[in-house]
Design an enzyme around this catalytic site. Structure first.
Site, PDB file in Angstrom:
ATOM      1  N   GLU A 142      -5.624  -7.833   2.534  1.00 20.15           N
ATOM      2  CA  GLU A 142      -5.188  -6.698   2.711  1.00 20.15           C
ATOM      3  C   GLU A 142      -5.751  -6.234   3.984  1.00 20.15           C
ATOM      4  O   GLU A 142      -4.937  -5.486   4.821  1.00 20.15           O
ATOM      5  CB  GLU A 142      -5.476  -5.540   1.819  1.00 20.15           C
ATOM      6  CG  GLU A 142      -4.548  -5.805   0.523  1.00 20.15           C
ATOM      7  CD  GLU A 142      -3.278  -5.453   0.704  1.00 20.15           C
ATOM      8  OE1 GLU A 142      -2.746  -4.860   1.688  1.00 20.15           O
ATOM      9  OE2 GLU A 142      -2.319  -6.423   0.097  1.00 20.15           O
ATOM     10  N   THR A 179      -0.248  -6.438  10.962  1.00 20.50           N
ATOM     11  CA  THR A 179      -0.136  -7.680  11.260  1.00 20.50           C
ATOM     12  C   THR A 179       0.883  -8.264  10.341  1.00 20.50           C
ATOM     13  O   THR A 179       0.662  -8.181   9.102  1.00 20.50           O
ATOM     14  CB  THR A 179      -1.420  -8.519  11.165  1.00 20.50           C
ATOM     15  OG1 THR A 179      -2.309  -7.902  12.027  1.00 20.50           O
ATOM     16  CG2 THR A 179      -1.324 -10.121  11.767  1.00 20.50           C
ATOM     17  N   GLY A 226      -6.407 -10.250  16.405  1.00 19.65           N
ATOM     18  CA  GLY A 226      -6.465  -9.076  17.053  1.00 19.65           C
ATOM     19  C   GLY A 226      -7.124  -8.064  16.107  1.00 19.65           C
ATOM     20  O   GLY A 226      -7.657  -8.169  14.929  1.00 19.65           O
ATOM     21  N   TYR A 227      -7.246  -6.929  16.675  1.00 24.01           N
ATOM     22  CA  TYR A 227      -7.773  -5.613  16.120  1.00 24.01           C
ATOM     23  C   TYR A 227      -9.148  -6.041  15.475  1.00 24.01           C
ATOM     24  O   TYR A 227      -9.325  -6.317  14.219  1.00 24.01           O
ATOM     25  CB  TYR A 227      -6.780  -5.155  15.042  1.00 24.01           C
ATOM     26  CG  TYR A 227      -5.551  -4.579  15.289  1.00 24.01           C
ATOM     27  CD1 TYR A 227      -5.522  -3.418  16.180  1.00 24.01           C
ATOM     28  CD2 TYR A 227      -4.436  -5.481  15.336  1.00 24.01           C
ATOM     29  CE1 TYR A 227      -4.399  -2.774  16.649  1.00 24.01           C
ATOM     30  CE2 TYR A 227      -3.189  -5.039  15.814  1.00 24.01           C
ATOM     31  CZ  TYR A 227      -2.981  -3.779  16.355  1.00 24.01           C
ATOM     32  OH  TYR A 227      -1.787  -3.393  17.001  1.00 24.01           O
ATOM     33  N   CYS A 255      14.977  -4.800   3.829  1.00 21.06           N
ATOM     34  CA  CYS A 255      15.027  -3.407   4.477  1.00 21.06           C
ATOM     35  C   CYS A 255      14.235  -3.694   5.730  1.00 21.06           C
ATOM     36  O   CYS A 255      13.402  -3.062   5.844  1.00 21.06           O
ATOM     37  CB  CYS A 255      14.495  -2.434   3.492  1.00 21.06           C
ATOM     38  SG  CYS A 255      14.807  -0.870   4.221  1.00 21.06           S
ATOM     39  N   CYS A 268      20.355   5.049  -2.197  1.00 23.87           N
ATOM     40  CA  CYS A 268      19.572   5.076  -0.911  1.00 23.87           C
ATOM     41  C   CYS A 268      20.430   6.082  -0.192  1.00 23.87           C
ATOM     42  O   CYS A 268      21.663   5.919   0.289  1.00 23.87           O
ATOM     43  CB  CYS A 268      19.763   3.816  -0.093  1.00 23.87           C
ATOM     44  SG  CYS A 268      19.229   3.945   1.558  1.00 23.87           S
TER      45      CYS A 268
END
Length: 415
Positions: free
Chosen positions: A66, A72, A110-111, A225, A241
């Site tokens: 997580e 990402t 990254g991050y 989606c 929807c």
């Protein structure tokens, strides 16, 4: 022959329904029933979703995944997750490792604050929780790097608790299903999306259904989606929807126009010592790219040439004087909040001993030793350019730097 028609009374939760105008928002109970059925049948098989003989997940694996999945994509995370679990198979192994090892294992993902927070949180879990990830909302939320959505994911997926999630996939799905027409990022929009996610979780019959529901929503956003060209005909929520019924699904979620990112020219120096080693510096532990190693340098100021910028930055950060030689390469890169071109120059040390003035630490390293350090993506590209230059012949740095004539590609560490 008269075609046979399935009686409505035996329709499955996923039986196809024709799109129809909706005057009211869809029922949360209907949505959750369809999502749970779809997720059980179509959910993705991912390494952090494995269970033990008793059907339980490893909270540590859930936690790591997580954190990695924050901003990402799954395809990017997969190889990093496997390597991380090989290097740090338990929370105890992570807590015992030096911080630099965690950053090295994270290199390129990254991050990097995520890796620093994960490492620090592991030390807290070992010291205060006996190596067991806490199961209560308050204790889990107190750990570094665990925000509201990550908290909900861990509680629901690892511990079977009733908790909502709101990652990027869920924001997109909920914005379309409920036709949320206000921009993402606005406080009112975020509050409404959280309320919608929590309403779905609260309609479940059992607490342990929250994890499967959250994963179904994540998987739906990742595979059906989609941000562009959503596959509405394959969606289990077709007919339920609002955005699809109104023909506005392509415009949901609403996003504010992005502002142009500021641009900077940045310099860095491959500062050679007389014996053929390079000077590298470690960034301060906090802030952008905190704790990573780099070729020292900095941002060009107005009116400066690139060599003038590099000489000034090296004096400010390390207290040494350098001569700037030929440019090795220029690397363009876009961060979340800015764009840069990193100009890398061969340099030589004129006088002075490096000092950690604007850096956390510094080191002299042979070119082949650079792989042991964690570098940002930009500097990794500089290293690749250096390796290419070494492979085709002697590296071009100022003539009196390194009297050694043997090409670096042929030198052994003891030579």
């Amino acid at each position: 022959m008269t075609p046979r028609v399935r009686p409505a009374s035996v329709a499955s939760p996923l039986s196809p329904l024709p799109p129809a105008p909706l005057s009211e928002p869809p029922s949360p109970a209907t949505l959750t029933a369809r999502l749970l059925a779809w997720g059980q049948d179509q959910g993705r098989s991912l390494p952090w979703r494995t269970v033990d003989a008793e059907g339980r997940r490893d909270p540590y694996r859930t936690w790591v995944s997580e954190i990695m999945l924050q901003q990402t994509q799954v395809s990017t995370v997969l190889p990093y997750f496997e390597r991380w679990l090989t290097r740090f198979p338990t929370v105890e192994a992570l807590a015992a490792a030096p911080p630099d090892d965690a950053l090295k294992a994270w290199e390129g993902l990254g991050y990097y604050a995520r890796a620093r927070h994960l490492h620090r949180a592991a030390q807290i879990v070992v010291a205060q929780q006996g190596g067991h990830l806490p199961r209560t909302r308050a204790e889990l939320a107190s750990l570094p790097g665990i925000g509201r959505s990550t908290l909900g994911a861990i509680l629901s997926l690892a511990f079977g608790q009733r908790a909502a999630v709101l990652d990027g996939n869920l924001k997109r799905v909920l914005s379309r299903v409920f036709d949320v027409d206000t921009p993402l990022g606005q406080a009112a929009t975020e509050a409404r999306l959280w309320a919608l996610s929590e309403a779905l979780v609260m309609t479940l019959d059992r607490d342990d259904q929250a994890g499967p529901l959250n994963e179904a929503l994540m998987d739906l956003g990742a595979t059906v989606c989609l941000p562009r060209s959503p596959a509405c005909l394959a969606c289990p929520l077709t007919g339920h929807c609002l955005a699809q019924a109104r023909g506005v699904q392509a415009g949901r979620p609403v996003r504010t126009p992005r502002k142009a990112l500021p641009y900077f020219d940045v310099t860095c120096g491959l500062i050679w010592k007389g014996d053929g080693r390079l000077l590298i510096a470690q960034r301060p532990p906090h802030g952008m790219l905190g704790g990573l190693w780099e070729f020292p340098g900095g941002k060009q100021e107005p009116g400066e040439s690139l060599p003038e910028c590099l000489r000034r930055e090296i004096m400010e950060e390390l207290g040494i004087a350098i001569e700037v030689g030929e440019k090795l390469t220029a690397v363009q890169h876009t961060y979340t909040h800015l764009r840069i071109t990193l100009h890398a120059f061969h340099c030589r040390l004129l006088h002075g001993e490096p000092q950690a003035l604007g850096v956390a630490a510094w080191a002299w390293a042979w070119p082949e030793e650079l792989a042991a350090y964690a570098f940002p993506v930009t500097d990794l590209k500089v290293i690749r350019a250096l390796q290419t230059a070494i492979s085709v012949g002697p590296v071009s740095w100022p003539d009196d730097v390194g009297a050694r004539k043997q090409p670096l590609a042929q030198r052994t560490p003891s030579s």
